[in-house]
Motif scaffolding. Structure first.
Motif: not given
Length: 243
Positions: A108, A196-201, A203-205, A207
């Protein structure tokens, strides 16, 4: 002043300051700024509480002296992290996980450093965990030392002085005294938002990459695994092709 312990008592800012005083605050700031073992220590909430206790005379030192000492500790902590990174080098990326070390934290910080370049040393100060590993990554990457020093000083002063002065300023507000627990919880939540934002990004990538990989495999299976089998037939080439 009684605050809400956000986790174990030994991580509660009020407990730490009451037990170890200003010297303990400086040690924690130094460790969290560049030592691998310091990533879990309270940073923003500790500085905010320190400023609040200065303005309420619980800490007897002058605010300018406290801010100077904290900024210096933060700068020296990053310096230690940079030198450690230069010495360890790429081996850091091969280090196995343990209870106090997670390879994902290094990754990270590396992504953060690659994305923002030298200014990451300033921005990372306000992102928990990332602020611990970023100077180490700068050392691993052998960032120009002069540039490192400049951005290290800027980041250390802005973070160390800024959050402490904010605590001192708001410490004069009666509402803050009456709701100090909620204030500290809010600070922790705000500091976690970037993670949290970086984690969601990420995770989206992941997927999207998985979906793209599945589509490619589906196309390959439909064509019997033969390259170009699923593509429309090509017009003949050579001397027999129509002109």
């Amino acid at each position: 002043m009684t605050t809400l312990a956000l986790g174990p008592q030994w991580l509660d800012p009020d407990y730490l300051i009451e037990t170890f005083g200003l010297l303990g605050v400086l040690t924690i700031v130094f460790a969290e700024s560049g030592l691998l073992i310091g990533f879990f220590l309270p940073g923003d909430s500790l500085l905010f509480t320190t400023g609040l206790l200065v303005t309420t005379d619980v800490i007897k030192q002058d605010l300018w002296l406290v801010c100077t000492a904290i900024a210096l500790a933060a700068i020296l902590g990053d310096q230690a992290g940079y030198l450690f990174g230069r010495k360890v080098g790429p081996a850091l990326f091969r280090r196995p996980d343990s209870k106090l070390f997670k390879q994902e934290n290094v990754e990270k910080a590396h992504e953060f450093f690659e994305k923002y370049g030298p200014k990451s040393l300033v921005l990372a100060r306000f992102v928990p965990i990332v602020r611990t590993f970023t100077p180490i990554i700068a050392g691993v990457s052998r960032m120009n030392y002069r540039s490192f020093i400049i951005f290290n000083i800027i980041g250390g002063v802005l973070w160390g002085t800024g959050v402490t002065v904010l605590g001192a300023a708001l410490g004069k507000v009666e509402f803050v005294h009456a709701h100090i627990e909620l204030i500290l919880v809010g600070i922790v939540l705000l500091s976690v938002i970037p993670i949290a934002i970086e984690f969601l990004r990420a995770r989206s990538k992941a997927k999207k990459a998985a979906a793209a990989g599945g589509a490619e495999r589906g196309a390959s299976d439909a064509s019997g695994g033969r390259p170009g089998a699923g593509a429309p037939p090509q017009a003949p080439r050579g001397r027999h092709a129509k002109r």
